[in-house]
Design a protein around this motif. Sequence first.
Motif: not given
Length: 462
Positions: A139-156
């Motif tokens: 879970g600690l490692a997999g959190s990278a996928g969900i938190v960064i995907s949301r941040a990428v959406v906010r970037d765009l």
Amino acid sequence: MRKSGPAGDRRIPGQRSRSARRAGGGHGAAAPGQRRASLLVTLILGGLTAVPPLSMDMYLPALPEVGRSLGSSAATVQLTLTACLTGLALGQLVIGPMSDRWGRRRPLLIGMVVYVIATALCALAPGSGTLIALRLVQGLAGSAGIVISRAVVRDLYDGNAMARFFSTLMLIAGVAPIIAPVVGGQVLRITDWRGVFAVLTLIGAVITFAVWRWLGETLPPEARHAAAAPGGGTLRTLRGLLADRVFTGYMLTSSFAFAALFAYVAASAFVVQEIYGASPQTFSLLFGINSVGLIGVSQINGKILVGRVSLDKALALGLAVITAAAAALLLMTAGAFGEVGLVPVASALFVLMSAMGLAMPNTNAQALMRTRYAAGSASALLGTSTFLAGAVASPLVGIAGEDTAVPMAVVQLVCSVAAVASFLLLCRPWRRKETPPATEAGAVPDGPRDREGTGSREGTGS
């Protein structure tokens, strides 16, 4: 790989600037809403968003077998879900701010590689204690996928466009809850629960390769800031975000709604299979039908409601339906209507899950509209609070044993009422008329003028 262009993003040799264009452009400081993600990058972001439901839902049909195989109680087995959720929650607090400081791509790749290794080790776990520990790392490692995907959406994206894109992501990521239990049930036909983790390892490896090969950097160096570095700067940024009452309101609304959803995720395998005597395949089918409902409503939200109805009104409707479905479910499971079978209970769960398609994308969009900068930190707070709420709800649904569904219904009703209260008391949608200005790192509105802002450029406030 090499650095190229003013953005300094790392690219695949021979790709030149194409990877940045695929990710909406890594060059310059284009404002959100001025760039767009390609179909390929949209699919990758959807896959990253699907990592948590894949990690949990494919495993659900195997929960009773895990208990028998490892000689553990239902409550102990449910702790493997709680550990994964806890890791998904806490990992975001670290990885989200890191992505604001060092860009999205590097922390994402590191996290996904560790996720693949931890998932492979879960298949070899000799006991429940080891499995719980490995699920925490997963879970600690997999959190990278969900938190960064949301941040990428906010970037765009920004405004209504961001809400629509979140609905699109739910369409892609929503396939995971449909497929995952079905695949898990079929894997159990030919092997045991360890084979489920083997399949998850393969899926994680494919997503990791896709990220490495095709996902460019979306946060150029000039948009990064030292305040997001781990330490005191991170705490100041997080405190600034939490000081925004409206952001905190949407965060809590999302968290309680997710807790109601995860009460279903954690308890449904036992309720459907142990209480109502259904097979793992029947459970997988019902779970898939509920996911179809969630996807369908999320697409109605993104394709029809957004731009015609304010995000707050759509969110309010979703919360009302969730609360009504949870109340009906409690009455049925408590025997208020006499002995009821699986069909009425499954129908109430279907309505509850479908209404999540209005609640989840709109809370995420409204919260992230409050900040243009430090999107990784804001995404981390959203993700941490929602997954911690799910982690707390998970063991509560089994507190009265495996012979009653009442605890599940009670947790769902309490959480849905708490979500409504957070929305009404903190967000106060009827009072917000103005758009908060973009500020420094953390982008927290301040001053009396914008405390009641919508956070949207496109008139999404009520």
